[in-house]
Write an enzyme that holds these catalytic residues in place. Sequence first.
Site, PDB file in Angstrom:
ATOM      1  N   ASN A  98       2.191   6.912  21.052  1.00 40.47           N
ATOM      2  CA  ASN A  98       3.079   8.292  20.630  1.00 40.47           C
ATOM      3  C   ASN A  98       1.729   9.220  20.137  1.00 40.47           C
ATOM      4  O   ASN A  98       1.475  10.262  20.478  1.00 40.47           O
ATOM      5  CB  ASN A  98       3.862   8.411  19.963  1.00 40.47           C
ATOM      6  CG  ASN A  98       5.499   7.704  20.642  1.00 40.47           C
ATOM      7  OD1 ASN A  98       5.230   8.181  22.047  1.00 40.47           O
ATOM      8  ND2 ASN A  98       6.531   7.565  20.331  1.00 40.47           N
TER       9      ASN A  98
ATOM     10  N   TYR B  50       3.797  -7.451  11.296  1.00 42.00           N
ATOM     11  CA  TYR B  50       2.984  -6.555  11.067  1.00 42.00           C
ATOM     12  C   TYR B  50       1.461  -6.779  11.513  1.00 42.00           C
ATOM     13  O   TYR B  50       0.788  -5.983  11.969  1.00 42.00           O
ATOM     14  CB  TYR B  50       3.009  -6.594   9.406  1.00 42.00           C
ATOM     15  CG  TYR B  50       1.870  -5.671   8.711  1.00 42.00           C
ATOM     16  CD1 TYR B  50       2.212  -4.433   8.192  1.00 42.00           C
ATOM     17  CD2 TYR B  50       0.818  -6.150   8.207  1.00 42.00           C
ATOM     18  CE1 TYR B  50       1.432  -3.745   7.721  1.00 42.00           C
ATOM     19  CE2 TYR B  50      -0.169  -5.243   7.277  1.00 42.00           C
ATOM     20  CZ  TYR B  50      -0.061  -3.954   7.182  1.00 42.00           C
ATOM     21  OH  TYR B  50      -0.747  -3.337   6.657  1.00 42.00           O
TER      22      TYR B  50
ATOM     23  N   THR C  45      -5.429  -2.018  -1.249  1.00 42.00           N
ATOM     24  CA  THR C  45      -5.942  -1.031  -1.955  1.00 42.00           C
ATOM     25  C   THR C  45      -4.632  -0.664  -2.881  1.00 42.00           C
ATOM     26  O   THR C  45      -3.574  -0.808  -2.846  1.00 42.00           O
ATOM     27  CB  THR C  45      -5.848   0.166  -0.958  1.00 42.00           C
ATOM     28  OG1 THR C  45      -7.095  -0.117   0.007  1.00 42.00           O
ATOM     29  CG2 THR C  45      -6.269   1.483  -1.546  1.00 42.00           C
TER      30      THR C  45
ATOM     31  N   ARG D 168       4.275  -4.997  -3.898  1.00 39.51           N
ATOM     32  CA  ARG D 168       3.178  -5.784  -3.973  1.00 39.51           C
ATOM     33  C   ARG D 168       2.458  -6.086  -5.271  1.00 39.51           C
ATOM     34  O   ARG D 168       3.211  -5.817  -6.400  1.00 39.51           O
ATOM     35  CB  ARG D 168       2.049  -4.661  -3.339  1.00 39.51           C
ATOM     36  CG  ARG D 168       2.200  -4.758  -1.740  1.00 39.51           C
ATOM     37  CD  ARG D 168       1.287  -3.695  -1.270  1.00 39.51           C
ATOM     38  NE  ARG D 168       1.959  -2.310  -0.968  1.00 39.51           N
ATOM     39  CZ  ARG D 168       1.424  -1.457  -0.152  1.00 39.51           C
ATOM     40  NH1 ARG D 168       0.173  -1.511   0.589  1.00 39.51           N
ATOM     41  NH2 ARG D 168       2.155  -0.221  -0.148  1.00 39.51           N
TER      42      ARG D 168
HETATM   43  P1  NAD Z   1       3.265   2.722   2.351  1.00 34.15           P
HETATM   44  O1  NAD Z   1       4.470   2.033   2.938  1.00 34.15           O
HETATM   45  O2  NAD Z   1       3.218   3.276   0.913  1.00 34.15           O
HETATM   46  O3  NAD Z   1       3.371   4.034   3.249  1.00 34.15           O
HETATM   47  C1  NAD Z   1       3.459   3.925   4.798  1.00 34.15           C
HETATM   48  C2  NAD Z   1       4.198   5.399   5.058  1.00 34.15           C
HETATM   49  O4  NAD Z   1       4.494   5.532   6.490  1.00 34.15           O
HETATM   50  C3  NAD Z   1       5.521   5.675   4.338  1.00 34.15           C
HETATM   51  O5  NAD Z   1       5.282   6.787   3.931  1.00 34.15           O
HETATM   52  C4  NAD Z   1       6.535   5.293   5.407  1.00 34.15           C
HETATM   53  O6  NAD Z   1       7.702   6.052   5.007  1.00 34.15           O
HETATM   54  C5  NAD Z   1       5.888   5.922   6.665  1.00 34.15           C
HETATM   55  N1  NAD Z   1       6.107   5.271   7.835  1.00 34.15           N
HETATM   56  C6  NAD Z   1       6.452   3.889   8.156  1.00 34.15           C
HETATM   57  N2  NAD Z   1       6.946   3.852   9.319  1.00 34.15           N
HETATM   58  C7  NAD Z   1       6.903   4.794   9.981  1.00 34.15           C
HETATM   59  C8  NAD Z   1       7.481   5.592  11.137  1.00 34.15           C
HETATM   60  N3  NAD Z   1       7.817   4.516  12.210  1.00 34.15           N
HETATM   61  N4  NAD Z   1       7.517   6.978  11.343  1.00 34.15           N
HETATM   62  C9  NAD Z   1       6.768   7.608  10.476  1.00 34.15           C
HETATM   63  N5  NAD Z   1       6.716   7.325   9.298  1.00 34.15           N
HETATM   64  C10 NAD Z   1       6.640   5.907   9.053  1.00 34.15           C
HETATM   65  O7  NAD Z   1       1.971   1.964   2.787  1.00 34.15           O
HETATM   66  P2  NAD Z   1       0.398   2.313   2.485  1.00 34.15           P
HETATM   67  O8  NAD Z   1       0.056   1.255   1.421  1.00 34.15           O
HETATM   68  O9  NAD Z   1       0.339   3.790   2.077  1.00 34.15           O
HETATM   69  O10 NAD Z   1      -0.244   1.964   3.776  1.00 34.15           O
HETATM   70  C11 NAD Z   1      -0.659   3.133   4.558  1.00 34.15           C
HETATM   71  C12 NAD Z   1      -1.150   2.417   5.948  1.00 34.15           C
HETATM   72  O11 NAD Z   1      -2.540   1.731   5.689  1.00 34.15           O
HETATM   73  C13 NAD Z   1      -0.235   1.529   6.655  1.00 34.15           C
HETATM   74  O12 NAD Z   1      -0.638   1.552   7.866  1.00 34.15           O
HETATM   75  C14 NAD Z   1      -0.877   0.091   6.135  1.00 34.15           C
HETATM   76  O13 NAD Z   1      -0.703  -0.918   7.285  1.00 34.15           O
HETATM   77  C15 NAD Z   1      -2.278   0.353   6.096  1.00 34.15           C
HETATM   78  N6  NAD Z   1      -2.968  -0.540   5.049  1.00 34.15           N
HETATM   79  C16 NAD Z   1      -2.690  -0.372   3.582  1.00 34.15           C
HETATM   80  C17 NAD Z   1      -3.213  -1.304   2.764  1.00 34.15           C
HETATM   81  C18 NAD Z   1      -3.148  -1.119   1.307  1.00 34.15           C
HETATM   82  O14 NAD Z   1      -3.409  -2.289   0.558  1.00 34.15           O
HETATM   83  N7  NAD Z   1      -2.236  -0.110   0.651  1.00 34.15           N
HETATM   84  C19 NAD Z   1      -4.069  -2.327   3.496  1.00 34.15           C
HETATM   85  C20 NAD Z   1      -4.158  -2.569   4.752  1.00 34.15           C
HETATM   86  C21 NAD Z   1      -3.712  -1.525   5.569  1.00 34.15           C
HETATM   87  N1  UDP Z   2       1.922 -12.020  -5.350  1.00 31.61           N
HETATM   88  C1  UDP Z   2       2.187 -12.428  -6.607  1.00 31.61           C
HETATM   89  N2  UDP Z   2       3.163 -11.842  -7.253  1.00 31.61           N
HETATM   90  C2  UDP Z   2       3.816 -10.703  -6.911  1.00 31.61           C
HETATM   91  C3  UDP Z   2       3.517 -10.224  -5.552  1.00 31.61           C
HETATM   92  C4  UDP Z   2       2.464 -10.741  -4.933  1.00 31.61           C
HETATM   93  O1  UDP Z   2       1.389 -13.577  -6.902  1.00 31.61           O
HETATM   94  O2  UDP Z   2       4.638 -10.278  -7.605  1.00 31.61           O
HETATM   95  C5  UDP Z   2       0.625 -12.510  -4.446  1.00 31.61           C
HETATM   96  C6  UDP Z   2       1.074 -12.643  -3.029  1.00 31.61           C
HETATM   97  O3  UDP Z   2       1.839 -13.905  -2.754  1.00 31.61           O
HETATM   98  C7  UDP Z   2      -0.159 -12.584  -2.298  1.00 31.61           C
HETATM   99  C8  UDP Z   2      -1.153 -11.708  -3.382  1.00 31.61           C
HETATM  100  O4  UDP Z   2      -0.319 -11.616  -4.575  1.00 31.61           O
HETATM  101  O5  UDP Z   2      -1.191 -13.772  -2.512  1.00 31.61           O
HETATM  102  C9  UDP Z   2      -1.324 -10.177  -2.825  1.00 31.61           C
HETATM  103  O6  UDP Z   2       0.111  -9.723  -2.281  1.00 31.61           O
HETATM  104  P1  UDP Z   2       0.693  -8.300  -1.760  1.00 31.61           P
HETATM  105  O7  UDP Z   2       1.812  -8.286  -1.412  1.00 31.61           O
HETATM  106  O8  UDP Z   2      -0.030  -7.475  -2.917  1.00 31.61           O
HETATM  107  O9  UDP Z   2      -0.364  -8.083  -0.616  1.00 31.61           O
HETATM  108  P2  UDP Z   2      -0.956  -9.069   0.522  1.00 31.61           P
HETATM  109  O10 UDP Z   2      -0.254 -10.283   0.603  1.00 31.61           O
HETATM  110  O11 UDP Z   2      -0.445  -8.207   1.958  1.00 31.61           O
HETATM  111  O12 UDP Z   2      -2.258  -9.031   0.534  1.00 31.61           O
END
Ligand code: NAD
Ligand code: UDP
Length: 323
Positions: free
Chosen positions: A97, A143, A173, A184
């Site tokens: 979309n 995911y 991040t 997280r």
């Molecule tokens: P987050 O969950 O805080 O934010 C995601 C946002 O997307 C939320 O506001 C949620 O309501 C909205 N959303 C989810 N599904 C939706 C849908 N179907 N329609 C409209 N809105 C929708 O996550 P984030 O950490 O801010 O991550 C943002 C993006 O970056 C995501 O795509 C995530 O996969 C990607 N990403 C984040 C990290 C990280 O460490 N934060 C790492 C890798 C990738």
């Molecule tokens: N994790 C942990 N304690 C928590 C939450 C997560 O030890 O309370 C671990 C989790 O199993 C993973 C790492 O921390 O090995 C990072 O987890 P997160 O959910 O932040 O991100 P992702 O697994 O998607 O990298």
Amino acid sequence: MLVAGGAGFIGSNLCHRLIAEGDRVICVDNMETGRHENIADLLTHPRFAFLHHDIVGAFTVGGPIDRIYNLACPGSPPKYQRDPVHTFKTSIIGGINLLSLAEEKSARILQSSTSEVYGDPDISPQSEDYRGLVNTIGPRACYDEGKRGAETLFHEMNKRRGVETRIARIFNTYGPRMDPEDGRVVSNFIIQAITGNNLTVYGDGNQTRSFCYIDDMLDGLVALMETETPFGTINDPVNLGNPGEFTMLELADLVREMTGSGSGLVFRGLPVDDPHQRRPDIHKAKHLLGWEPKIPLREGLEPTIAYFRAELAIQQRLRGSAA
Ligand code: NAD
Ligand code: UDP
């Protein structure tokens, strides 16, 4: 500009950055994991508009749009596993979309992909040409595979239909505007340390992650969106992350030290398919974008801890006034 997922952690920080730089921003979000608090101060801004919409449903908006950032998808494992089919649809149907909207508006579109496309990698660091080790039917697959499929869609729409696409493979991040209930590791550890609860370490805590501070990530995303290079190179996936690699035990110690916490550790089972190591090779981003992160973990944790302290204080006040 349009920011899908603009009420979430990364998206809301990006909306604030774009508004501060003078852009007009339309934020589209279904509020699945987004927080009203993240964008409350922008709602009355004359250059900001909020559209409550699920990107799984097709939509359009009036007027021109030159850039679309797709950050819509729950980022935290417990959140994206709550409704796996919807998570998958968000990446695939939502991606289609937004690509259609980009085509209609002749807009450039950036997809937030993830280090999860590498799965539980058997090489380190992970560079963009590593194809990954992903379980197609594990609890993380909705995911990981959704994001992999979205990369394919973005690639094909660029190659076949000339849509100007960018693909950022984002590594872990953290920073202000994370949801305290997010689940997280960074938010869990900080809140547990501040509130005097034991830090929940999953597995033996020797698994690694590389943590990038939000300001560095925003610089990287904007650089990737705005950089012009020959067709083909810039449209392929680019890793964005901080190569500093830490075990979860090291992170726990650092958080406890920086918060002055007397909390202990409690060990819980390692979630299925939890990657053992993760570290970005960022040579491509350095070369193509002239970007690299500047903020080491200790420095980025300072404002993050301050943010969570303030969030907890607000929640306590609200509970006090409700009682
Ligand atoms: P987050 O969950 O805080 O934010 C995601 C946002 O997307 C939320 O506001 C949620 O309501 C909205 N959303 C989810 N599904 C939706 C849908 N179907 N329609 C409209 N809105 C929708 O996550 P984030 O950490 O801010 O991550 C943002 C993006 O970056 C995501 O795509 C995530 O996969 C990607 N990403 C984040 C990290 C990280 O460490 N934060 C790492 C890798 C990738
Ligand atoms: N994790 C942990 N304690 C928590 C939450 C997560 O030890 O309370 C671990 C989790 O199993 C993973 C790492 O921390 O090995 C990072 O987890 P997160 O959910 O932040 O991100 P992702 O697994 O998607 O990298």
